[in-house]
Design an enzyme around this catalytic site. Structure first.
Site, PDB file in Angstrom:
ATOM      1  N   SER A 123       0.834  -1.235  -0.013  1.00 51.58           N
ATOM      2  CA  SER A 123       0.040   0.043   0.020  1.00 51.58           C
ATOM      3  C   SER A 123       0.927   1.102  -0.129  1.00 51.58           C
ATOM      4  O   SER A 123       1.790   1.329   0.460  1.00 51.58           O
ATOM      5  CB  SER A 123      -0.780  -0.081   1.226  1.00 51.58           C
ATOM      6  OG  SER A 123      -1.588   1.384   1.247  1.00 51.58           O
ATOM      7  N   TYR A 150      -3.416   0.160   9.558  1.00 49.77           N
ATOM      8  CA  TYR A 150      -3.352  -0.310   8.346  1.00 49.77           C
ATOM      9  C   TYR A 150      -2.042  -0.505   7.556  1.00 49.77           C
ATOM     10  O   TYR A 150      -1.715  -1.553   6.970  1.00 49.77           O
ATOM     11  CB  TYR A 150      -4.429   0.017   7.501  1.00 49.77           C
ATOM     12  CG  TYR A 150      -4.429  -0.277   5.967  1.00 49.77           C
ATOM     13  CD1 TYR A 150      -4.729  -1.418   5.355  1.00 49.77           C
ATOM     14  CD2 TYR A 150      -3.896   0.751   5.211  1.00 49.77           C
ATOM     15  CE1 TYR A 150      -4.704  -1.742   4.198  1.00 49.77           C
ATOM     16  CE2 TYR A 150      -3.843   0.630   3.670  1.00 49.77           C
ATOM     17  CZ  TYR A 150      -4.145  -0.653   3.439  1.00 49.77           C
ATOM     18  OH  TYR A 150      -3.931  -0.958   1.863  1.00 49.77           O
ATOM     19  N   LYS A 186     -17.635  -0.451   0.317  1.00 54.68           N
ATOM     20  CA  LYS A 186     -16.384  -0.256   0.950  1.00 54.68           C
ATOM     21  C   LYS A 186     -16.834   0.718   2.024  1.00 54.68           C
ATOM     22  O   LYS A 186     -15.973   1.431   2.737  1.00 54.68           O
ATOM     23  CB  LYS A 186     -15.140   0.241   0.235  1.00 54.68           C
ATOM     24  CG  LYS A 186     -14.639  -0.747  -0.630  1.00 54.68           C
ATOM     25  CD  LYS A 186     -13.602  -0.371  -1.831  1.00 54.68           C
ATOM     26  CE  LYS A 186     -12.466   0.457  -1.059  1.00 54.68           C
ATOM     27  NZ  LYS A 186     -11.485  -0.566   0.008  1.00 54.68           N
TER      28      LYS A 186
END
Length: 343
Positions: A123, A150, A186
């Protein structure tokens, strides 16, 4: 894939980018795909309805099989690991460590043992506020400081793969701000395009966060926005390029302001821009990225020469082809898509 008979495992295959990968593989004539996901109570299962694949396996069952009886799974040519908790606001650190870190370690180890090509989603959140740059070729990734759990869970696997000597033989994808069809499920993690389209149709205006830094005017915070159709073409290019290894930035290579993005949405809807600026929630202010832009030199160097869709064109394709008619990838034949060249 160039070989339509390749057997492919896609984790997170019902999710946003995962289902888009299944869609693109179908378009290339590949249906020998095993989709893995955890469907839970949201409605991402709807992303699978228009798609063609050979089998489905629950994420928990896959992990148990990998650990206890990997032979029963058969051999895969490619493992595209998109499955993860992608909520940047998730606070359950134990869950993120199990789901994003431990699962990826097990899957990668099995993949390498069976000589499957392993491509996984890292990411851009691993870069944190960008103080140490956003260079996918930086030699010391330990210097990076993610701003949320995250990003840290993703960063930990990048570090583990480097420490184990796996990185040259696998591909880690640092997706920047991806948006496009199949992201409906989402919730708060949906793109601004999805959220704003609904706001504009309901109220005639869109709300953007004010800036809390003097060097950025309201709405002039910048992001590298990448259309999902471009993201999956990049992903599949790296998956089928054996010489490509390590971490790769996947972005457009250009930074646009939130105002530019919002204006493109209004234009796609045939409306004049009407933007209202609101205060950013206090809990986000210390974790907010004011500027992201992917350096995609390494991606281009791997042989990816495809032109990236301009922002306004991509937003128009998404809004007019999918959001307004409420369609998903694979439903194109059921609706008129304004930009057929993007299909």
């Amino acid at each position: 894939m160039k070989n339509t008979e390749s057997r492919i495992l896609i984790t997170g295959g019902a999710g946003f980018i995962g289902s888009a990968l299944v869609w693109e593989l179908n378009r290339r004539g590949c249906e020998n795909i095993v989709v893995c996901d955890r469907l839970s109570t949201d409605e991402k299962w709807k992303n699978l309805v228009p798609l063609k694949f050979a089998d489905y396996i629950d994420g928990n069952d896959l992990l148990q099989a990998v650990v206890n009886s990997p032979g029963k799974l058969g051999r895969f040519d490619h493992i595209l690991h998109l499955g993860a908790c992608s909520a940047t606001t998730e606070r359950d650190a134990d869950y993120l460590m199990r789901n994003n870190y431990e699962f990826t370690k097990q899957l990668c180890q099995w993949s390498l043992a069976t000589q499957a090509r392993f491509v996984y989603a890292s990411s851009a959140a691993t870069y944190g506020d960008g103080a140490h740059g956003m260079d996918d070729q930086m030699p010391d990734i330990h210097a990076l400081r993610p701003l949320n759990m995250y990003g840290y869970s993703k960063h930990l696997f990048d570090l583990h793969a480097r420490r184990e000597g796996w990185l040259p033989n696998i591909v880690g994808l640092k997706y920047f701000n991806v948006y496009g069809p199949n992201e409906d499920h989402k919730a708060d993690m949906r793109s601004l395009v999805h959220k704003a389209c609904g706001q504009i149709l309901a109220t005639g205006k869109v709300q953007l966060f004010k800036s809390h830094r003097p060097d950025y005017k309201d709405g002039e915070q910048m992001r590298d926005f990448l259309y999902v159709k471009d993201a999956i073409r990049m992903t599949l290019h790296l998956a089928e390029t054996p010489s490509a290894g390590g971490l790769f930035n996947l972005g457009s290579g250009k930074a646009h302001t939130w105002v530019e993005l919002a204006t493109a949405i209004f234009t796609a809807l045939g409306k004049e821009p009407n933007i209202e600026f609101i205060d950013m929630p206090e809990h986000l202010q210390s974790k907010y990225q004011y500027y992201t832009c992917a350096d995609i030199t390494k991606l281009r160097g791997s042989g990816f020469t495809t032109e990236i869709t301009p922002l306004a064109e991509a937003v128009r394709d998404y809004v007019q082809g999918y959001l307004v008619p409420d369609k998903r990838l694979g439903d194109e034949a059921l609706c008129h898509v304004t930009s057929p060249g993007l299909q």
